[in-house]
Design a protein around this motif. Structure first.
Motif: not given
Length: 280
Positions: A239-245, A267-270
Motif C-alpha cells: 500500500r505505501d508504495a502505491v500511495i507514494e507512486t 519518495s524513494q528515500s522514504r
C-alpha cells in the motif's frame, strides 16, 4: 477481498456482484459496499439511465466520507445499460427537483451563493483521487455530461465495448463544471479535449483506449470481472508504495523535470527507510 470465484459468479448469474455484501449506504441512487480492501460505489437508478441530481451528488460525497481506512481501491460502476446519461433534465425546468432550488433560482442568487453551491456539487467528483486510494470506473453504454465527468473523476477507466462518452454541456449553453476539464485535458490533450467539448460528439471505446481516455476496453459481459482483475493487480503491491507512486505521478504537471527528479529521490528515500525499519 473475496476470491475471484466469489466476484465472478454473480456476474455470470445475472445478479449484481455486490448483492451479497452488506450495504454501508444505499440512497438517492447510490449504493456503497465494502469488501475488505475494496469498496464498490454503484449507481442504482437504471430506469432513468442513472441520471444525476443534487441528491445523488450528496450521496456520492457521503460515500467518500464513509469509506473505512482499510479501503485501498474503490470501484465505481452502474446498474443497467448506461453508466450515466448525465444531469437529469428536470434540473432545467422552472420547478426543478422537489426540495431543491431550481437552476433558475440559483442563477438569481449572489455570486458567492452560486459559487458555493457549485463547489458543493463538485465535492462528489473530487474525493476519488485521494492519494490513499486508487479509483476505477467501470463504464458501459452512455456516459454523457455529468456521467462523463464522473468517469473522469476516477484514476482509471475500464470500459465496455458499447461505451459512448460525450460532453454535452456546451450544446446546452453551459460548461463542464464538475471537475472534469482538468483530467480530460491531462488525458487527451488540449486540442482533442476542446474539440470533444465544443462538438459534444460521441467517443467510442476504441477511440477512448487509443487516446488514453480509457485504460482497457472489454465486452460488456466482462466489464465487472475486468475491473475486479485490475483492482486485484493493484492490491498485489504494498500500500505505501502505491500511495507514494500515485503522489509522484499526480504531481508531475506541477513540477519541472528537475523538481520531479528531486521528488523521486525523496519518495524513494522514504520507501527505503521504511523497508529497512527506519521509518518514523
Amino acid at each position: 477481498m473475496a476470491s475471484p470465484e466469489h466476484d465472478l459468479d454473480p456476474v455470470r448469474e445475472g445478479r449484481d456482484p455486490v448483492d451479497d455484501i452488506p450495504h454501508i449506504l444505499d440512497k438517492d441512487g447510490v449504493r456503497l459496499t465494502v469488501d475488505d480492501a475494496v469498496a464498490t460505489v454503484t449507481l442504482t437508478n437504471p430506469a432513468k439511465r442513472n441520471a444525476q441530481s443534487p441528491a445523488l451528488w450528496r450521496a456520492l460525497t457521503e460515500a467518500g466520507r464513509l469509506l473505512p481506512g482499510s479501503v485501498r481501491v474503490v470501484l465505481l460502476r452502474a446498474e443497467g445499460k448506461s453508466f450515466s446519461a448525465g444531469l437529469d433534465r428536470q434540473a432545467f425546468t422552472p420547478e426543478g427537483f422537489d426540495g431543491e432550488p431550481s437552476f433558475l433560482d440559483l442563477a438569481r442568487g449572489s455570486d458567492a451563493e452560486l459559487d458555493a453551491t457549485i463547489a458543493g456539487y463538485q465535492e462528489a467528483f473530487t474525493w476519488w483521487r485521494r492519494r490513499d486510494l486508487v479509483s476505477i470506473a467501470a463504464v458501459q453504454g452512455h456516459a454523457i455530461g455529468a456521467g462523463f465527468q464522473l468517469a473522469l473523476a476516477c484514476d482509471l477507466r475500464v470500459v465496455a465495448d458499447d461505451v459512448q462518452f460525450a460532453m454535452r454541456e456546451t450544446s446546452l449553453g453551459l460548461v463542464p463544471d464538475l471537475a472534469g476539464t482538468h483530467p480530460l485535458v491531462g488525458l487527451v490533450g488540449y486540442g482533442r479535449a476542446l474539440e470533444m467539448c465544443l462538438t459534444g460528439r460521441f467517443v467510442t471505446a476504441e477511440e477512448a483506449v487509443n487516446t488514453g481516455l480509457a485504460n482497457l476496453a472489454v465486452p460488456r459481459d466482462q466489464l465487472d470481472a475486468a475491473a475486479h482483475d485490475l483492482a486485484s493487480a493493484i492490491l498485489a503491491a504494498p500500500r505505501d508504495a502505491v500511495i507514494e507512486t500515485k503522489a509522484l505521478l499526480q504531481g508531475v504537471q506541477d513540477r519541472t523535470y528537475d523538481e520531479q527528479r528531486a521528488a523521486e529521490r525523496q519518495s524513494q528515500s522514504r520507501r527505503l527507510r521504511d523497508l529497512a525499519g527506519l521509518g518514523d
